[in-house]
Motif scaffolding. Structure first.
Motif, mmCIF file in Angstrom:
data_model
loop_
_atom_site.group_PDB
_atom_site.id
_atom_site.type_symbol
_atom_site.label_atom_id
_atom_site.label_comp_id
_atom_site.label_asym_id
_atom_site.label_seq_id
_atom_site.Cartn_x
_atom_site.Cartn_y
_atom_site.Cartn_z
ATOM 1 N N PRO A 4 -48.837 83.872 -20.294
ATOM 2 C CA PRO A 4 -48.923 82.620 -19.543
ATOM 3 C C PRO A 4 -47.836 82.559 -18.473
ATOM 4 O O PRO A 4 -46.789 83.206 -18.597
ATOM 5 C CB PRO A 4 -48.724 81.545 -20.619
ATOM 6 N N LEU A 5 -48.095 81.761 -17.436
ATOM 7 C CA LEU A 5 -47.166 81.643 -16.328
ATOM 8 C C LEU A 5 -46.478 80.278 -16.350
ATOM 9 O O LEU A 5 -47.100 79.258 -16.648
ATOM 10 C CB LEU A 5 -47.892 81.823 -14.995
ATOM 11 N N GLN A 6 -45.205 80.279 -16.021
ATOM 12 C CA GLN A 6 -44.425 79.046 -15.991
ATOM 13 C C GLN A 6 -43.505 79.097 -14.781
ATOM 14 O O GLN A 6 -42.834 80.101 -14.538
ATOM 15 C CB GLN A 6 -43.597 78.912 -17.278
ATOM 16 N N GLU A 7 -43.469 78.035 -13.996
ATOM 17 C CA GLU A 7 -42.584 78.001 -12.838
ATOM 18 C C GLU A 7 -41.145 77.690 -13.266
ATOM 19 O O GLU A 7 -40.920 77.010 -14.262
ATOM 20 C CB GLU A 7 -43.063 76.954 -11.826
ATOM 21 N N TRP A 8 -40.190 78.198 -12.482
ATOM 22 C CA TRP A 8 -38.787 77.872 -12.718
ATOM 23 C C TRP A 8 -38.092 77.721 -11.374
ATOM 24 O O TRP A 8 -38.655 78.078 -10.331
ATOM 25 C CB TRP A 8 -38.127 78.923 -13.595
ATOM 26 N N ASP A 9 -36.847 77.203 -11.378
ATOM 27 C CA ASP A 9 -36.206 76.848 -10.117
ATOM 28 C C ASP A 9 -35.521 78.010 -9.423
ATOM 29 O O ASP A 9 -35.008 77.869 -8.309
ATOM 30 C CB ASP A 9 -35.216 75.687 -10.302
ATOM 31 N N GLY A 10 -35.462 79.189 -10.047
ATOM 32 C CA GLY A 10 -34.928 80.375 -9.386
ATOM 33 C C GLY A 10 -33.425 80.447 -9.265
ATOM 34 O O GLY A 10 -32.905 81.327 -8.578
ATOM 35 N N THR A 11 -32.705 79.558 -9.947
ATOM 36 C CA THR A 11 -31.246 79.540 -9.794
ATOM 37 C C THR A 11 -30.549 80.313 -10.906
ATOM 38 O O THR A 11 -31.031 80.377 -12.037
ATOM 39 C CB THR A 11 -30.707 78.095 -9.781
ATOM 40 N N LEU A 12 -29.390 80.861 -10.586
ATOM 41 C CA LEU A 12 -28.631 81.641 -11.563
ATOM 42 C C LEU A 12 -28.172 80.797 -12.761
ATOM 43 O O LEU A 12 -28.242 81.281 -13.901
ATOM 44 C CB LEU A 12 -27.442 82.310 -10.875
ATOM 45 N N PRO A 13 -27.722 79.547 -12.580
ATOM 46 C CA PRO A 13 -27.344 78.751 -13.761
ATOM 47 C C PRO A 13 -28.497 78.558 -14.746
ATOM 48 O O PRO A 13 -28.292 78.630 -15.965
ATOM 49 C CB PRO A 13 -26.899 77.414 -13.155
ATOM 50 N N THR A 14 -29.714 78.319 -14.239
ATOM 51 C CA THR A 14 -30.869 78.177 -15.130
ATOM 52 C C THR A 14 -31.138 79.475 -15.868
ATOM 53 O O THR A 14 -31.444 79.479 -17.071
ATOM 54 C CB THR A 14 -32.114 77.754 -14.324
ATOM 55 N N LEU A 15 -31.017 80.599 -15.164
ATOM 56 C CA LEU A 15 -31.243 81.897 -15.790
ATOM 57 C C LEU A 15 -30.195 82.176 -16.861
ATOM 58 O O LEU A 15 -30.520 82.698 -17.941
ATOM 59 C CB LEU A 15 -31.225 82.987 -14.719
ATOM 60 N N ARG A 16 -28.958 81.828 -16.595
ATOM 61 C CA ARG A 16 -27.896 82.027 -17.589
ATOM 62 C C ARG A 16 -28.208 81.255 -18.872
ATOM 63 O O ARG A 16 -28.065 81.782 -19.984
ATOM 64 C CB ARG A 16 -26.554 81.553 -17.029
ATOM 65 N N LEU A 17 -28.605 80.002 -18.728
ATOM 66 C CA LEU A 17 -28.923 79.179 -19.898
ATOM 67 C C LEU A 17 -30.097 79.769 -20.673
ATOM 68 O O LEU A 17 -30.083 79.829 -21.909
ATOM 69 C CB LEU A 17 -29.239 77.744 -19.471
ATOM 70 N N ALA A 18 -31.128 80.201 -19.961
ATOM 71 C CA ALA A 18 -32.310 80.761 -20.617
ATOM 72 C C ALA A 18 -31.968 82.033 -21.385
ATOM 73 O O ALA A 18 -32.556 82.317 -22.434
ATOM 74 C CB ALA A 18 -33.398 81.033 -19.580
ATOM 75 N N ALA A 19 -31.017 82.806 -20.855
ATOM 76 C CA ALA A 19 -30.655 84.082 -21.489
ATOM 77 C C ALA A 19 -29.732 83.912 -22.682
ATOM 78 O O ALA A 19 -29.470 84.876 -23.404
ATOM 79 C CB ALA A 19 -30.001 85.003 -20.454
ATOM 80 N N GLN A 20 -29.240 82.685 -22.910
ATOM 81 C CA GLN A 20 -28.324 82.443 -24.028
ATOM 82 C C GLN A 20 -29.012 81.915 -25.276
ATOM 83 O O GLN A 20 -28.394 81.837 -26.333
ATOM 84 C CB GLN A 20 -27.245 81.441 -23.584
ATOM 85 N N THR A 21 -30.278 81.548 -25.170
ATOM 86 C CA THR A 21 -30.971 80.950 -26.305
ATOM 87 C C THR A 21 -31.354 82.018 -27.323
ATOM 88 O O THR A 21 -31.504 83.201 -26.992
ATOM 89 C CB THR A 21 -32.232 80.207 -25.840
ATOM 90 N N HIS A 22 -31.523 81.589 -28.581
ATOM 91 C CA HIS A 22 -31.921 82.536 -29.628
ATOM 92 C C HIS A 22 -33.322 83.071 -29.367
ATOM 93 O O HIS A 22 -33.579 84.270 -29.518
ATOM 94 C CB HIS A 22 -31.863 81.845 -30.990
ATOM 95 N N LYS A 23 -34.228 82.175 -28.958
ATOM 96 C CA LYS A 23 -35.591 82.584 -28.622
ATOM 97 C C LYS A 23 -35.735 82.565 -27.109
ATOM 98 O O LYS A 23 -35.486 81.544 -26.474
ATOM 99 C CB LYS A 23 -36.612 81.635 -29.258
ATOM 100 N N PRO A 24 -36.125 83.687 -26.498
ATOM 101 C CA PRO A 24 -36.222 83.724 -25.034
ATOM 102 C C PRO A 24 -37.205 82.687 -24.505
ATOM 103 O O PRO A 24 -38.261 82.439 -25.095
ATOM 104 C CB PRO A 24 -36.724 85.147 -24.753
ATOM 105 N N ALA A 25 -36.848 82.071 -23.372
ATOM 106 C CA ALA A 25 -37.769 81.146 -22.709
ATOM 107 C C ALA A 25 -38.894 81.912 -22.029
ATOM 108 O O ALA A 25 -40.032 81.444 -21.976
ATOM 109 C CB ALA A 25 -36.996 80.305 -21.688
ATOM 110 N N TRP A 26 -38.569 83.095 -21.489
ATOM 111 C CA TRP A 26 -39.548 83.918 -20.776
ATOM 112 C C TRP A 26 -39.302 85.389 -21.126
ATOM 113 O O TRP A 26 -38.202 85.788 -21.437
ATOM 114 C CB TRP A 26 -39.419 83.771 -19.259
ATOM 115 N N LEU A 27 -40.347 86.183 -21.010
ATOM 116 C CA LEU A 27 -40.210 87.624 -21.180
ATOM 117 C C LEU A 27 -39.713 88.296 -19.908
ATOM 118 O O LEU A 27 -39.071 89.355 -19.957
ATOM 119 C CB LEU A 27 -41.554 88.226 -21.594
ATOM 120 N N ALA A 28 -40.037 87.703 -18.751
ATOM 121 C CA ALA A 28 -39.572 88.222 -17.467
ATOM 122 C C ALA A 28 -39.577 87.069 -16.479
ATOM 123 O O ALA A 28 -40.339 86.109 -16.626
ATOM 124 C CB ALA A 28 -40.462 89.356 -16.970
#
Length: 288
Positions: free
Chosen positions: A23-47
């Motif tokens: 499935p596809l999900q939009e995101w804001d493309g910013t580094l702070p959002t990516l940092r937060l997503a990469a810190q969670t136990h379960k990934p928000a996205w695969l790529a």
């Protein structure tokens, strides 16, 4: 879990997507959002799809995974911009104007600065990337000479002097969603914006696009560091075998006119971003 794509790209139909199971999900493309997503136990996205400057920073800081080297001929002929990325096309930053207030004739970046003829607020991205290039084009620098100018202290000074002229009239946006809100509310007469965000406004929107001297930014896929090895292997195979691409130029002029697009120079920004960001922040906080 699915794939994170550029904000606005789903409504804009700017993704060239092969058949794939995610499935596809939009995101804001910013580094702070990516940092937060990469810190969670379960990934928000695969790529996630991102501009190459965000990719460089995320790869440097270990926010996304370094990918195994591909031996395919296609990758060898089109090497990735980073060891953490897979080329995914380009994204456009365009000039948009309110036709309801300004009329149907497309303005230029020079008109963007002409407050006397076209009174009203202007909106730009709160980032030296793109903003300094636009200031120099508004001051008459040809797209092909932009990075030569920005590589010199005199060229940087010229860009900030040009921004000084607009300081009282500027509204800033940080994310593509904020650019959409500026257009929806009529908070600015003209603005720079990712092209995809205009589709988000719907048919009743009075904003139109000027493609001349738009900026083209390369984008890439990357895999966040918290994606498991098994999941990363599966999504990497799909991304390399049938890479989903971003192309938002379907509405650009197709009649052969040279619209003098500016290709954003990732190499220049990789070297000069932090110095110019420091200068930009100092300019923002300085007393006029």
């Amino acid at each position: 879990m699915g794939l994170a794509v550029l904000s606005g790209s789903l409504d804009a139909h700017s993704l060239l997507m092969p058949d794939q199971p995610y499935p596809l999900q939009e995101w804001d493309g910013t580094l702070p959002t990516l940092r937060l997503a990469a810190q969670t136990h379960k990934p928000a996205w695969l790529a996630a799809m991102m501009d190459n400057m965000t990719l460089y920073a995320a790869c440097r800081d270990g926010v996304v995974q370094t990918l195994p080297v591909s031996t395919s001929a296609a990758v060898a002929n089109n090497p990735p911009a980073s060891p953490c990325g897979i080329a995914a096309g380009e994204d456009s930053l365009v000039l948009a104007w309110d036709r309801g207030r300004l009329g149907d004739e497309a303005p230029s970046w020079s008109d963007f600065w002409d407050i006397a003829r076209h009174p009203g607020k202007r909106a730009l991205r709160l980032d030296p990337r793109g903003t300094l290039e636009i200031a120099l084009m508004a001051d008459g620098v040809a797209p092909g000479d932009i990075y030569t100018a920005l590589a010199s202290p005199a060229g940087v000074d010229r860009a900030f002097r040009k921004l000084d002229q607009l300081r009282p009239y500027l509204v800033w946006w940080r994310t593509p969603e904020e650019a959409s809100r500026i257009m929806s509310s009529g908070a600015a007469l003209m603005l720079s914006t990712p092209h995809d965000r205009l589709a988000d406004l719907g048919d009743k929107a009075s904003f139109a696009v000027q493609w001349r001297q738009s900026l083209r930014q390369k984008v890439s896929w990357a895999i966040p560091r918290n994606v498991s090895p098994e999941q990363a292997e599966a999504v990497l195979k799909m991304l390399r075998d049938q890479t989903p691409l971003h192309d938002d130029t379907q509405d650009a002029p197709q009649d052969g006119r040279d619209i003098h697009m500016l290709a954003v120079n990732d190499g220049f920004w990789a070297i000069n971003y932090y110095a110019l960001q420091k200068r930009f922040q100092a300019w923002l906080t300085a007393t006029p």
